[in-house]
Design a protein around this motif. Structure first.
Motif, PDB file in Angstrom:
ATOM      1  N   GLY A 183      29.807  35.258  32.572  1.00 20.00           N
ATOM      2  CA  GLY A 183      31.091  34.911  33.139  1.00 20.00           C
ATOM      3  C   GLY A 183      32.029  34.343  32.082  1.00 20.00           C
ATOM      4  O   GLY A 183      31.660  34.117  30.913  1.00 20.00           O
ATOM      5  N   ILE A 184      33.254  34.098  32.472  1.00 20.31           N
ATOM      6  CA  ILE A 184      34.252  33.601  31.516  1.00 20.31           C
ATOM      7  C   ILE A 184      33.835  32.227  31.003  1.00 20.31           C
ATOM      8  O   ILE A 184      33.896  31.950  29.796  1.00 20.31           O
ATOM      9  CB  ILE A 184      35.635  33.547  32.190  1.00 20.31           C
ATOM     10  CG1 ILE A 184      36.078  34.956  32.590  1.00 20.31           C
ATOM     11  CG2 ILE A 184      36.668  32.935  31.244  1.00 20.31           C
ATOM     12  CD1 ILE A 184      37.386  34.993  33.335  1.00 20.31           C
ATOM     13  N   LYS A 185      33.397  31.346  31.899  1.00 19.65           N
ATOM     14  CA  LYS A 185      32.976  30.005  31.490  1.00 19.65           C
ATOM     15  C   LYS A 185      31.754  30.076  30.573  1.00 19.65           C
ATOM     16  O   LYS A 185      31.681  29.359  29.565  1.00 19.65           O
ATOM     17  CB  LYS A 185      32.656  29.166  32.732  1.00 19.65           C
ATOM     18  CG  LYS A 185      33.839  28.940  33.670  1.00 19.65           C
ATOM     19  CD  LYS A 185      34.831  27.957  33.098  1.00 19.65           C
ATOM     20  CE  LYS A 185      35.918  27.639  34.120  1.00 19.65           C
ATOM     21  NZ  LYS A 185      36.945  26.714  33.582  1.00 19.65           N
ATOM     22  N   GLU A 198      39.223  30.943  26.981  1.00 12.95           N
ATOM     23  CA  GLU A 198      38.970  31.593  28.262  1.00 12.95           C
ATOM     24  C   GLU A 198      39.991  32.692  28.551  1.00 12.95           C
ATOM     25  O   GLU A 198      39.648  33.729  29.118  1.00 12.95           O
ATOM     26  CB  GLU A 198      38.987  30.552  29.385  1.00 12.95           C
ATOM     27  CG  GLU A 198      37.846  29.546  29.302  1.00 12.95           C
ATOM     28  CD  GLU A 198      37.831  28.605  30.492  1.00 12.95           C
ATOM     29  OE1 GLU A 198      38.657  28.797  31.394  1.00 12.95           O
ATOM     30  OE2 GLU A 198      36.991  27.684  30.531  1.00 12.95           O
ATOM     31  N   LYS A 199      41.258  32.486  28.163  1.00 12.56           N
ATOM     32  CA  LYS A 199      42.273  33.513  28.424  1.00 12.56           C
ATOM     33  C   LYS A 199      41.967  34.794  27.642  1.00 12.56           C
ATOM     34  O   LYS A 199      42.082  35.906  28.169  1.00 12.56           O
ATOM     35  CB  LYS A 199      43.653  32.995  28.058  1.00 12.56           C
ATOM     36  CG  LYS A 199      44.161  31.878  28.973  1.00 12.56           C
ATOM     37  CD  LYS A 199      45.578  31.486  28.613  1.00 12.56           C
ATOM     38  CE  LYS A 199      46.097  30.398  29.549  1.00 12.56           C
ATOM     39  NZ  LYS A 199      47.491  29.995  29.207  1.00 12.56           N
ATOM     40  N   ALA A 244      38.958  36.478  29.266  1.00 10.40           N
ATOM     41  CA  ALA A 244      39.315  37.124  30.537  1.00 10.40           C
ATOM     42  C   ALA A 244      40.054  38.441  30.297  1.00 10.40           C
ATOM     43  O   ALA A 244      39.816  39.442  30.985  1.00 10.40           O
ATOM     44  CB  ALA A 244      40.166  36.178  31.381  1.00 10.40           C
ATOM     45  N   THR A 245      40.947  38.474  29.299  1.00 11.56           N
ATOM     46  CA  THR A 245      41.660  39.716  28.983  1.00 11.56           C
ATOM     47  C   THR A 245      40.700  40.794  28.497  1.00 11.56           C
ATOM     48  O   THR A 245      40.808  41.959  28.889  1.00 11.56           O
ATOM     49  CB  THR A 245      42.726  39.444  27.919  1.00 11.56           C
ATOM     50  OG1 THR A 245      43.611  38.413  28.391  1.00 11.56           O
ATOM     51  CG2 THR A 245      43.523  40.692  27.621  1.00 11.56           C
ATOM     52  N   LEU A 249      37.453  41.067  29.193  1.00 18.54           N
ATOM     53  CA  LEU A 249      36.617  41.526  30.301  1.00 18.54           C
ATOM     54  C   LEU A 249      37.391  42.460  31.229  1.00 18.54           C
ATOM     55  O   LEU A 249      36.830  43.426  31.758  1.00 18.54           O
ATOM     56  CB  LEU A 249      36.080  40.317  31.082  1.00 18.54           C
ATOM     57  CG  LEU A 249      35.118  39.397  30.328  1.00 18.54           C
ATOM     58  CD1 LEU A 249      34.608  38.304  31.249  1.00 18.54           C
ATOM     59  CD2 LEU A 249      33.948  40.177  29.749  1.00 18.54           C
ATOM     60  N   ARG A 250      38.680  42.191  31.427  1.00 21.90           N
ATOM     61  CA  ARG A 250      39.477  43.098  32.259  1.00 21.90           C
ATOM     62  C   ARG A 250      39.607  44.479  31.597  1.00 21.90           C
ATOM     63  O   ARG A 250      39.594  45.509  32.285  1.00 21.90           O
ATOM     64  CB  ARG A 250      40.854  42.489  32.519  1.00 21.90           C
ATOM     65  CG  ARG A 250      40.859  41.401  33.578  1.00 21.90           C
ATOM     66  CD  ARG A 250      42.277  41.123  34.062  1.00 21.90           C
ATOM     67  NE  ARG A 250      43.117  40.598  32.995  1.00 21.90           N
ATOM     68  CZ  ARG A 250      43.277  39.304  32.743  1.00 21.90           C
ATOM     69  NH1 ARG A 250      42.660  38.404  33.496  1.00 21.90           N
ATOM     70  NH2 ARG A 250      44.064  38.897  31.759  1.00 21.90           N
ATOM     71  N   GLU A 280      36.349  46.267  32.119  1.00 19.12           N
ATOM     72  CA  GLU A 280      36.208  46.688  33.517  1.00 19.12           C
ATOM     73  C   GLU A 280      37.094  47.891  33.824  1.00 19.12           C
ATOM     74  O   GLU A 280      36.722  48.771  34.602  1.00 19.12           O
ATOM     75  CB  GLU A 280      36.550  45.516  34.438  1.00 19.12           C
ATOM     76  CG  GLU A 280      36.219  45.765  35.901  1.00 19.12           C
ATOM     77  CD  GLU A 280      36.395  44.528  36.749  1.00 19.12           C
ATOM     78  OE1 GLU A 280      36.134  44.606  37.955  1.00 19.12           O
ATOM     79  OE2 GLU A 280      36.797  43.479  36.191  1.00 19.12           O
ATOM     80  N   THR A 289      27.355  40.938  37.902  1.00 18.36           N
ATOM     81  CA  THR A 289      28.065  41.670  36.863  1.00 18.36           C
ATOM     82  C   THR A 289      27.106  42.642  36.192  1.00 18.36           C
ATOM     83  O   THR A 289      26.015  42.254  35.762  1.00 18.36           O
ATOM     84  CB  THR A 289      28.647  40.693  35.830  1.00 18.36           C
ATOM     85  OG1 THR A 289      29.454  39.726  36.511  1.00 18.36           O
ATOM     86  CG2 THR A 289      29.497  41.434  34.829  1.00 18.36           C
ATOM     87  N   LEU A 338      44.224  34.352  43.057  1.00 13.11           N
ATOM     88  CA  LEU A 338      43.581  33.662  41.939  1.00 13.11           C
ATOM     89  C   LEU A 338      43.640  32.141  42.063  1.00 13.11           C
ATOM     90  O   LEU A 338      43.082  31.440  41.226  1.00 13.11           O
ATOM     91  CB  LEU A 338      44.230  34.087  40.613  1.00 13.11           C
ATOM     92  CG  LEU A 338      44.141  35.589  40.293  1.00 13.11           C
ATOM     93  CD1 LEU A 338      44.887  35.893  39.007  1.00 13.11           C
ATOM     94  CD2 LEU A 338      42.684  36.014  40.159  1.00 13.11           C
TER      95      LEU A 338
END
Length: 340
Positions: free
Chosen positions: A70-72, A82-83, A86-87, A89-90, A93, A114, A295
């Motif tokens: 996960g992000i954390k 984290e930002k 997250a980018t 991982l998107r 995906e 996941t 969100l």
């Protein structure tokens, strides 16, 4: 230490076969024997992924099964924020490397897990079960015929017994005897050809097929042959597939992402490109992007508490949104005004 590394580098360059290139990178490939991960060029040289996304894909692929990604968890393991995670991982995906699957646990609870696939395009290829070649049967060895046994001596005739009812043969025993001597057939069970087949999934449709979406979808499908000549479509195929591409565009999918998902790693003998595109448009459809409200954490409803007030008549506390008299004083004040 620097001198030893320079000497080892010069020795490795001298051992390379053939002339060295005049420009560009020179590859010194040393085979790994332990602690390595195989990464395909489709990921390392992916034109639609950023360098950060490719790096996190390699890092996730090198982790053992069951590791939290996960992000954390990734932010605690690596130094990226984290930002940025997250980018990345998107992006993974959107290109099919990262998926979120809903799984039911043995206790009945449904959780979201996941899933990372190191080669997502290989999932679209038809899988054929490998058949083991039939083992050659060796004929049994030829044996000499056995000598005929001598004829047994005939016993003396017994006295005639009284006539009895004829005994019928046991049908069940004969049936078992036939199965006992019948050759065993180990052929696998083949289902009947008339068994109902599951319905094919329908092509995705946009919520509203506007003229702008239809124009962009038909332009993207017509432009596929510039990037991959085997995906030359007819006008009829483009009209049938345009609503599905419009559904991708409606979900904010980038045209380069759609083009890569449709044309990446096609079969060697592609006879029906429209059927392949229909399958990929249906199976690889990305989910809609979540909104800003999705969100944010849900807020609890506020409970309105009526405050305490001091009665103007008896100085007693009572609950009321505005100051004044309590219930008893209001009733007594009403009786007094009625009597007057």
């Amino acid at each position: 230490m620097d001198t030893q590394q320079s000497t080892a580098l010069l020795r490795a360059l001298a051992e390379l076969p053939g002339p060295l290139p005049a420009r560009g990178v020179i590859q010194i490939v040393i085979p790994h024997t332990d602690r390595f991960t195989v990464v395909g060029n489709h990921l390392a040289q992916h034109a639609g992924l950023s360098t950060v996304a490719v790096g996190f894909a390699v890092r996730i692929q090198s982790l053992p099964q069951g590791t939290e990604i996960g992000i954390k968890a990734l932010a605690a393991r690596f130094r990226e924020g984290e930002k940025l995670i997250a980018t990345a991982l998107r992006e993974l995906e959107a290109h099919g490397y990262l998926r979120r699957a809903r799984t039911r646990l043995p206790n009945g609870r449904i959780v979201t897990r996941t899933v990372f696939c190191n080669q997502p395009t290989a999932l679209l290829r038809p899988r054929v079960a490998a058949q083991r070649p039939a083992e050659p049967q060796t004929p049994p060895p030829v044996q000499d015929p056995a000598p005929e046994p001598p004829e047994p001596e005939r016993p003396a005739p017994e006295p005639a017994a009284p006539p009895q009812a004829p005994v019928l043969p046991d049908v069940q025993q004969e049936h078992e005897h036939e199965h006992e001597h019948a050759p065993q057939d180990h052929a696998p069970f083949v289902p009947h050809s008339t068994a109902p087949k599951p319905p094919r999934p329908l092509l995705p449709q946009p919520r509203e097929l506007t003229a702008e979406l239809y124009r962009a979808a038909t332009a993207l499908l017509s432009d596929l042959r510039r990037h991959a000549p085997q995906f030359t479509l007819s006008e009829n195929d483009i009209r049938q597939l345009a609503p599905a591409v419009a559904a991708w565009l409606e979900r904010d999918a980038h045209p380069d992402t759609i083009r890569h998902a449709l044309t990446n790693d096609p079969p060697k003998l592609l006879r029906h490109p429209a059927k392949l595109l229909k399958h990929r448009l249906t199976v690889l459809l990305p989910p809609p992007l979540p909104g800003a409200d999705d969100l944010t954490a849900p807020t609890r409803p506020r409970v309105v508490v009526t405050p305490f007030q001091t009665c103007d008549g008896c100085e007693r506390a009572f609950r009321s949104p505005t100051p004044g008299r309590c219930r008893d004083c209001r009733a007594e004040h009403g009786h007094t005004q009625a009597a007057a």
